[in-house]
Design a protein around this motif. Structure first.
Motif, short mmCIF file in Angstrom:
data_model
loop_
_atom_site.label_atom_id
_atom_site.label_comp_id
_atom_site.label_asym_id
_atom_site.label_seq_id
_atom_site.Cartn_x
_atom_site.Cartn_y
_atom_site.Cartn_z
N ALA A 59 40.60 -29.15 11.93
CA ALA A 59 40.12 -27.82 12.32
C ALA A 59 39.82 -26.97 11.09
CB ALA A 59 41.15 -27.12 13.20
N ARG A 60 38.56 -26.61 10.95
CA ARG A 60 38.13 -25.67 9.92
C ARG A 60 37.36 -24.56 10.62
NH1 ARG A 60 38.51 -27.88 4.77
NH2 ARG A 60 38.89 -30.14 4.70
N PHE A 61 37.75 -23.33 10.35
CA PHE A 61 37.22 -22.20 11.12
C PHE A 61 36.15 -21.44 10.34
CE2 PHE A 61 41.50 -23.16 12.49
CZ PHE A 61 41.31 -23.33 13.85
N PRO A 62 35.07 -21.03 11.06
CA PRO A 62 34.82 -21.27 12.49
C PRO A 62 34.52 -22.73 12.76
CG PRO A 62 32.90 -20.28 11.48
CD PRO A 62 33.98 -20.26 10.43
N LEU A 63 34.94 -23.20 13.93
CA LEU A 63 34.77 -24.59 14.30
C LEU A 63 33.30 -24.92 14.47
CD1 LEU A 63 37.62 -24.89 16.94
CD2 LEU A 63 37.68 -25.66 14.56
N GLU A 64 32.95 -26.10 14.06
CA GLU A 64 31.58 -26.58 14.22
C GLU A 64 31.61 -28.00 14.76
OE1 GLU A 64 29.52 -26.26 10.54
OE2 GLU A 64 29.60 -24.06 10.47
N PHE A 69 39.80 -30.88 18.09
CA PHE A 69 40.18 -30.47 16.76
C PHE A 69 41.70 -30.37 16.67
CE2 PHE A 69 36.00 -28.72 17.62
CZ PHE A 69 35.28 -29.09 16.49
N LEU A 70 42.22 -30.54 15.46
CA LEU A 70 43.66 -30.43 15.23
C LEU A 70 43.92 -29.54 14.04
CD1 LEU A 70 46.63 -31.17 15.65
CD2 LEU A 70 46.22 -33.23 14.28
N LEU A 71 44.73 -28.50 14.27
CA LEU A 71 45.25 -27.68 13.19
C LEU A 71 46.70 -28.14 12.97
CD1 LEU A 71 44.93 -25.40 11.16
CD2 LEU A 71 45.61 -23.80 12.94
N ASP A 72 46.90 -28.92 11.92
CA ASP A 72 48.20 -29.54 11.66
C ASP A 72 49.06 -28.61 10.83
OD1 ASP A 72 50.31 -31.19 11.18
OD2 ASP A 72 49.21 -32.64 9.93
#
Length: 332
Positions: A59-64, A69-72
């Motif tokens: 997950a890198r914001f903003p999502l593309e 997605f995973l924000l670990d």
């Protein structure tokens, strides 16, 4: 992304949260994107237990692009706890998932939260100053008043009181408080896109008091509240006997029912479909849903937890998130 983005919190790492999150993603098919906030190591173990593989994207914001997605957060080392056991490590981790998801929602990176179950005792052991999700979310968003709505199918149930002894819940059935609560119900039904919702009060006593023979709350408090609200222009009716009003609402006669105490509404919804009853929190700056069950420590890590309620919570969030417009005015 044009579809809503849902932040799924992993819940207590020692409970069934990781399994029902993974199970939900393995059966996704929803018009929404999923961004899980959790610990990759715990989710990997859940994948192993269930025999599935989730194609995670960082997950890198903003999502593309397309997820899941995973924000670990990497905050729940599986070596420090065991499935099914209450742990301060897991209590702290579960709080951090919610806190991060709230940050994402308030920043506009996600449209709604779907929270997997957490443990009140684990939170306490971790010295987290909140007893549960609702209290956390109210504090983290500075929300004035959060309402709980259960939904199963098209039956919606609002809870006038929830976690109170029955004696205290009954004592709160007063005209003034009923009027205030009903106004909030209409406010948030409209926030979900219903222009002219139809709401019914469930009665407190058997047979709606039987004309005062079985209790006078219906005559002295609930009916006057209904009359007052109708004079204000609300489409509300009742009180109706609780053994029938939920059935008629499920059939489409009402858009929502106000349950006066915890078990009254819980029994009605869970008897209709125990595994697909969803809790919806309204009154926050964003929509939040969750499965209506707990951490189920007794079956955690065994691969037998059913994911349907988590999936349904995601489906309801995807349905309402594009509609949800939290009102700015207060219902007084």
């Amino acid at each position: 992304m044009k579809v809503p983005v849902l932040a799924l919190t992993m819940g207590d790492p020692a409970g069934v949260g990781p399994e029902i999150v993974v199970g939900t993603l393995a059966h996704w098919g929803l018009e929404a994107e999923a961004c899980v906030v959790g610990d990759r190591r715990v989710l990997a173990e859940a994948e192993r237990i269930l025999g599935v593989s989730i194609p995670w994207k960082e997950a890198r914001f903003p999502l593309e692009g397309n997820g899941p997605f995973l924000l670990d957060l990497a905050n729940a080392d599986p070596k420090t706890f065991s499935f099914g056991e209450i742990s301060p490590v897991c209590g702290q981790a579960s709080f951090e998932y919610v806190r991060k998801a709230v940050e994402l929602a308030l920043s506009g990176f996600v449209d709604a939260l779907v929270t997997a179950p957490i443990s009140k005792e684990a939170l306490h052991r971790a010295s987290v100053p909140y007893i549960g999700h609702t209290e956390m979310l109210e504090a983290l968003t500075q929300a004035k008043e959060a309402l709980t709505m259960f939904q199963v199918g098209d039956l919606r149930v609002f809870f006038f009181t929830r976690h109170l002894p029955l004696r205290e819940a009954i004592a709160r059935v007063k005209q003034e408080t009923l009027v205030h609560f009903a106004r909030l119900v209409f406010l948030y039904l409209r926030a979900l896109g219903m222009e002219n919702p139809r709401v019914a009060f469930a009665a407190l006593n058997p047979h709606a008091g039987e004309g005062g023979l079985l209790g006078r709350e219906e005559q002295e408090e609930i009916a006057p509240a209904v009359s007052f609200l109708r004079q204000e222009g609300y489409e509300i009716s009742g009180p109706y006997p609780a053994d029938s009003v939920f059935f008629f609402a499920f059939q489409g006669k009402f858009d929502a029912v106000i349950s006066l105490y915890h078990d009254q509404g819980h029994i009605a919804t869970k008897c209709l479909d125990f595994f697909r009853t969803v809790s919806v929190t309204l009154g926050l700056p964003f929509l939040r849903t969750s499965p209506d069950h707990g951490t189920a420590f007794d079956i955690a890590g065994r691969g037998v937890a059913r994911f349907e309620s988590m999936y349904e919570a995601c489906r309801i969030a995807a349905r309402y998130a594009p509609l949800y417009a939290p009102p700015l005015e207060d219902a007084t």
